[in-house]
Motif scaffolding. Structure first.
Motif, short mmCIF file in Angstrom:
data_model
loop_
_atom_site.label_atom_id
_atom_site.label_comp_id
_atom_site.label_asym_id
_atom_site.label_seq_id
_atom_site.Cartn_x
_atom_site.Cartn_y
_atom_site.Cartn_z
N MET A 422 -10.07 8.46 -3.54
CA MET A 422 -9.72 9.53 -2.60
C MET A 422 -8.98 10.68 -3.28
N THR A 423 -8.57 10.49 -4.53
CA THR A 423 -7.77 11.51 -5.20
C THR A 423 -8.49 12.15 -6.39
N GLU A 424 -9.73 11.75 -6.67
CA GLU A 424 -10.45 12.35 -7.78
C GLU A 424 -10.66 13.84 -7.50
N GLY A 425 -10.14 14.66 -8.41
CA GLY A 425 -10.33 16.10 -8.27
C GLY A 425 -9.46 16.76 -7.23
N ARG A 426 -8.45 16.10 -6.76
CA ARG A 426 -7.55 16.70 -5.77
C ARG A 426 -6.16 16.13 -5.97
N ALA A 427 -5.16 16.84 -5.47
CA ALA A 427 -3.78 16.40 -5.62
C ALA A 427 -3.53 15.16 -4.77
N HIS A 428 -2.55 14.37 -5.18
CA HIS A 428 -2.14 13.19 -4.42
C HIS A 428 -1.72 13.61 -3.01
N PRO A 429 -2.00 12.78 -2.01
CA PRO A 429 -1.66 13.16 -0.62
C PRO A 429 -0.18 13.40 -0.37
N MET A 430 0.70 12.89 -1.25
CA MET A 430 2.12 13.20 -1.09
C MET A 430 2.41 14.65 -1.49
N ILE A 431 1.48 15.28 -2.22
CA ILE A 431 1.62 16.69 -2.58
C ILE A 431 0.78 17.56 -1.65
N ASP A 432 -0.46 17.16 -1.46
CA ASP A 432 -1.39 17.91 -0.61
C ASP A 432 -1.92 16.98 0.48
N PRO A 433 -1.39 17.06 1.70
CA PRO A 433 -1.80 16.14 2.76
C PRO A 433 -3.05 16.58 3.51
N GLY A 434 -3.80 17.56 2.99
CA GLY A 434 -4.92 18.12 3.74
C GLY A 434 -5.96 17.10 4.16
N LEU A 435 -6.36 16.19 3.25
CA LEU A 435 -7.38 15.20 3.57
C LEU A 435 -6.89 14.27 4.67
#
Length: 585
Positions: A422-435
């Motif tokens: 779920m984090t490949e190519g995107r920031a960790h959800p603790m940084i970017d909660p968009g997903l």
């Protein structure tokens, strides 16, 4: 730059189901406005996910821009762009390709946004320039070994690089005599085990790969909370597990000496707990450390037994916290077992687990857990599964409970948005909660959902205001389903965290969420909210084979020395006979 989508015009913005692309900034256009869209691809162009998130947000703030996203072309990101209404041909694209999408009020605004994205990315690629931050005007070192030669006091390397470069950088750091904190992932288990054996043989710590958190001598690495110093040493194959335990200890007035992360796979059969055993050895010889907590998702049974035996040899009372593990390994004298982080923290603090938080209004339906922390997800799943049975997940408690599609729920469903896929190519959800925010909207609108359960994790490195971002979504969801939906939040944080623990809790409660301080308690509250087995709201007990030595049962420790006190991450000492190195964390 290849243009895939050209321009497209239409009414209503074409936003699909409201999904927000990773890092995307979005503002609604006026009703009925004609919008212009752009989709462009830069092949073979890599930027780290945090940079892309920041660039997207800055472009999204431009006048007339409704949505802007600059993302790596991973399957998850491409799916989210499609949900947002952008037509991207993903054929032949991969994580090393960049996709830039813009939707604006008119052609000129769309063109300006694309130009801004290009300028921002060019600036990120140039960095701060030669000599920045050195204070001497000299060029910065070009390798870890060069940096270590330049400054003999350096003793720790922090690695956050693409996975394909990881093995080389770890090896270089270890050969330079540096301890390693490795946030990145990308090593296969055999390579990880080899690197860890090499580190242990040189008296070094290799924290990771896939290590989210550590606190050494009061200094946080990765995602870490501002907790007090004290007598409890923590070893964790879990970042958010370390965070919850240290925050619960801080709330009880108890501090930690060190929290040593070892990476999520350290207790797998392939790696064999090499760094967990190394960390226990270090803490055994650290005088300020009086009690030990070992944290992991369910470990390999043989490795768990090896860890239990090693904990007994430290001579210090130890609790093993393995959420989701059905049965503990054989427990030598002086070693206990807790099936929840909450119970382990209570044991280490000499207190009792928190009591259930009352009886909420009942909103029948499925429990949908949306987590940024994998171990917090495991802990909550274990509590819920103990009552309802099957809980579907992308990190299931049992293999047969795995979700066929992580994007679609099946009854009671828990999703770890921090999982590698779920984090490949995107920031960790603790940084970017968009997903996760996008999934929250869908789950909250589903009439089959009775409770949405989330974790909110504070601390250094995390989103500066996660409650402020989540609260409007909670308000809208509860307003749309009055009396039919509950939202429960497990808030992990310390009073001194930069986000402000009390303010974050107040914001979430004002939005209508029920807020707890532990994942296990949040799970019990969720069960009560859907009307399932209120008796399950009892805290999880601690099991032990024999009384803990030293007369420490039930004792509450006073806070330990402040930063700069005893202990320290010193230069590594030669390894002792047997290969497990000396030195102190």
């Amino acid at each position: 730059m290849d243009t895939l989508g050209g321009e497209a015009q239409g009414r209503g913005g074409g936003r699909g189901d409201g999904a927000t692309a990773p890092g995307a900034a979005r503002r609604p256009c006026a009703a009925g406005a004609v919008t212009a869209s752009r989709v462009e691809v830069r092949r073979g162009t890599y930027h780290d996910s945090v940079t892309l998130m920041q660039v997207s947000r800055q472009a999204g703030e431009l006048p007339g821009v409704e949505a802007a996203a600059a993302v790596a072309a991973t399957p998850v990101n491409l799916e989210l762009l499609a949900r947002q209404g952008f037509a991207v041909d993903g054929g032949g694209l991969g994580p090393s390709d960049l996709v830039v999408c813009v939707r604006a009020a008119d052609e000129a605004a769309a063109d300006r946004a694309l130009e801004q994205v290009g300028a921002l990315l060019a600036g990120a690629g140039r960095g701060a320039g030669p000599g920045a931050g050195t204070g001497s005007g000299s060029a910065p070192p070009r390798s870890l070994r060069a940096a270590a030669r330049r400054d003999p006091d350096l003793n720790l390397a922090v690695l956050s690089v693409p996975g394909r470069h990881l093995h080389y950088e770890i090896t270089e750091a270890l050969r330079a005599g540096l301890h390693v904190f490795c946030f990145s992932d990308g090593l296969d288990p055999a390579a990880e085990a080899a690197c860890k054996r090499f580190a242990a043989g040189r008296g070094l710590l290799l924290m990771g790969p896939d290590c989210g958190t550590a606190i050494l001598d009061g200094v946080g690495l990765g995602f870490a909370n501002a907790v007090r110093r004290g007598p409890v040493g923590v070893v964790g194959a879990s970042g958010t597990g370390i965070q919850e335990v240290t925050c619960l200890l801080d709330a009880a007035g108890v501090g930690i000496s060190h929290a040593i992360g070892v990476g999520g796979r350290d207790l797998s059969p392939e790696v064999g707990g090499i760094m967990t055993l190394r960390a226990l050895d270090l803490l055994a010889h650290d005088d300020p450390t009086k009690r030990l907590v070992v944290i992991s998702k369910p470990p390999d049974p043989q490795v768990a037994r090896r860890v239990a035996d090693a904990a007994a040899t430290t001579g210090k009372p130890t609790i093993l916290a393995f959420p989701g593990l059905d049965a503990p390994p054989p427990l030598p004298p002086g070693v206990g077992f807790a099936s929840s982080l909450e119970a382990a923290a209570a044991w280490a603090a000499g207190t009792s687990p928190a009591s259930p938080a009352g009886s909420p209004a009942v909103t029948p339906g499925a429990i949908r857990g949306l987590f940024s922390g994998g171990t917090l997800c495991y802990e909550a799943m274990a509590v819920v599964a103990g009552v309802v049975g099957r809980v579907a997940s992308n990190i299931p408690l049992r293999p047969e409970w795995r979700l066929a599609d992580p994007n679609r729920s099946e009854g009671h469903t828990f999703v770890d948005f921090g999982d590698d896929a779920m984090t490949e190519g995107r920031a960790h959800p603790m940084i970017d909660p968009g997903l996760r925010n996008e999934r929250f909207r869908r789950e909250a609108a589903d009439p089959g959902t009775g409770v949405v359960l989330l974790d909110v994790v504070l601390g250094h490195g995390a989103h500066p205001d996660p409650a402020g971002e989540l609260a409007p979504l909670i308000e809208q969801a509860l307003a749309a389903r009055p009396g039919g939906l509950s939202v429960v939040v497990s808030l992990c944080g310390a009073a001194a965290d930069p986000q402000g623990l009390d303010a974050q809790a107040a914001t979430l409660r004002a939005a209508g969420a029920q807020v707890t301080r532990s994942s296990a308690q949040a799970a019990r509250l969720s069960l009560a909210a859907v009307g399932l087995d209120r008796a399950a709201a009892r805290p999880t007990p601690v099991r032990r084979q024999a009384p803990l030595p030293g007369g420490l049962d039930g004792m509450t420790f006073r806070p330990g020395p402040g930063p700069g006190g005893p202990g320290g991450l010193g230069r590594p000492r030669p390894a002792r006979p047997g290969g497990e190195g000396g030195g102190r964390p």
